[in-house]
Design an enzyme around this catalytic site. Structure first.
Site, PDB file in Angstrom:
ATOM      1  N   LYS A  22     -28.895  83.640  31.093  1.00 16.87           N
ATOM      2  CA  LYS A  22     -30.327  83.760  30.748  1.00 16.87           C
ATOM      3  C   LYS A  22     -30.547  83.827  29.244  1.00 16.87           C
ATOM      4  CE  LYS A  22     -32.395  84.833  35.025  1.00 16.87           C
ATOM      5  NZ  LYS A  22     -32.973  85.788  35.949  1.00 16.87           N
ATOM      6  N   ARG A  70     -26.253  87.546  41.046  1.00 16.62           N
ATOM      7  CA  ARG A  70     -26.594  86.112  41.186  1.00 16.62           C
ATOM      8  C   ARG A  70     -26.063  85.360  39.969  1.00 16.62           C
ATOM      9  NH1 ARG A  70     -30.739  82.611  39.835  1.00 16.62           N
ATOM     10  NH2 ARG A  70     -31.391  81.180  41.501  1.00 16.62           N
TER      11      ARG A  70
HETATM   12  C1  9MG Z   1     -34.551  82.025  41.287  1.00 12.41           C
HETATM   13  N1  9MG Z   1     -34.119  83.009  40.316  1.00 12.41           N
HETATM   14  C2  9MG Z   1     -33.904  82.792  38.990  1.00 12.41           C
HETATM   15  N2  9MG Z   1     -33.541  83.944  38.413  1.00 12.41           N
HETATM   16  C3  9MG Z   1     -33.530  84.893  39.375  1.00 12.41           C
HETATM   17  C4  9MG Z   1     -33.253  86.257  39.402  1.00 12.41           C
HETATM   18  O1  9MG Z   1     -32.949  86.931  38.305  1.00 12.41           O
HETATM   19  N3  9MG Z   1     -33.334  86.910  40.578  1.00 12.41           N
HETATM   20  C5  9MG Z   1     -33.682  86.263  41.713  1.00 12.41           C
HETATM   21  N4  9MG Z   1     -33.752  86.992  42.852  1.00 12.41           N
HETATM   22  N5  9MG Z   1     -33.966  84.957  41.747  1.00 12.41           N
HETATM   23  C6  9MG Z   1     -33.897  84.292  40.597  1.00 12.41           C
END
Ligand code: 9MG
Length: 292
Positions: A228, A262
């Site tokens: 990010k 994630r």
């Molecule tokens: C789709 N998406 C992109 N970034 C995300 C994040 O930090 N959390 C979740 N749940 N989905 C995300």
């Protein structure tokens, strides 16, 4: 969150249960032409399927399939386009026995993905779109409720909070309550502070520093920090050169108690989390019984 003789798990659709006693990995599969960090490489369904299977073989417990980019400035897509992008991929992965999450805010995509065998709905709008809560409740899928201030197109313009951790906790607990009132069992609910969604660098750092308070809300917690833009601000690295920063953020999150991480880079994250889990277990063993 549920404890099965000390084992925490998330109850998912299709009879899947996801144990989260140790942090697990959600692998990111964007089937969009304009995703921020993989530049639309996986729009081709065959390529997407190969990549998803590779992430699963590297240790992803869950594959998150997204057909609409949520990067800052991204434009909306129609339900038909989103369905055409995600459904064949969800169906094929679920038929192959993988645990699949669908990254969507649209009720029609939620229902179709459930029919295609998805296990979880990952909604960056926390089921606030008209009909989304009822659609999710009509399935047996787990739901990931994410905090976002504003909308992807404009969310990074001037995000503002008095106390970001308290406001995010309050929002997430409110959405969890709405889900439970709609009939979604607590064991199906996952909360996510939404790093980078309507948050400045300072907000993101405060949230990471306060992550234990979000975990203390008593639900399974998912975090997404992989590649990010806060890493651009902190390291100056371009999006495809943020592995070290992403791993550091995954490790910090797991040490603060996050259950699902994630990520794009599954193998490297799996190794890092294996070390974290071994360390946490050694710490727990060495604690006097009254502190456990
Ligand atoms: C789709 N998406 C992109 N970034 C995300 C994040 O930090 N959390 C979740 N749940 N989905 C995300």
């Amino acid at each position: 969150m549920q404890s099965k003789s000390e084992e925490l798990y998330v109850q998912c659709g299709g009879g899947h249960t996801l144990p989260v006693t140790r942090p697990i990995i959600m692998g990111i599969l964007n089937v969009t032409p304009d995703s921020f960090s993989d530049g639309g490489r996986f729009v081709d369904a065959e390529y997407a399927l190969r990549h998803a299977r590779m992430m699963a073989s590297e240790g992803a417990a869950l594959i998150d399939v997204g057909g609409e980019s949520t990067r800052p400035g991204a434009m909306a897509v129609s339900a038909d386009d989103e369905l055409a992008r995600v459904l064949p991929v969800v169906r094929s992965l679920a038929d192959g026995g993988l645990c699949v999450s669908v990254d969507t805010s649209k009720p029609e995509v939620m229902r179709a993905a459930a029919d295609a065998g998805a296990a979880m709905i990952n909604d960056v709008r926390a089921l606030r779109e008209p009909g989304a809560l009822a659609a999710a409740a009509s399935t047996d899928l787990a739901v990931c409720l994410m905090h976002m201030q504003g909308e992807p197109r404009t969310m990074q313009v001037a995000p503002r909070y008095d106390d970001v951790v308290s406001e995010v906790c309050e929002f997430l607990l409110d959405r969890a309550r709405a889900c439970e009132e709609a009939g979604i069992d607590r064991r199906r609910i996952v909360l996510d502070p939404g790093f980078g969604f309507g948050k400045s660098l300072e907000h993101n750092l405060s949230l990471l520093a306060g992550l234990e308070r979000i975990v203390a809300c008593g639900y399974v917690v998912l975090v997404g920090l992989s590649r990010k833009s806060m890493l651009q601000a902190l390291t100056g690295r371009a999006v495809d050169d943020r592995l070290a920063g992403s791993i550091t953020l995954a490790v910090m999150s797991a040490l603060s108690g996050a259950h699902i991480i994630r990520v794009h880079d599954v193998a490297a994250t799996r190794d890092a989390l294996a070390v974290v889990s071994a360390l946490k277990e050694a710490q727990a063993r060495s604690k006097p019984p009254q502190e456990q």
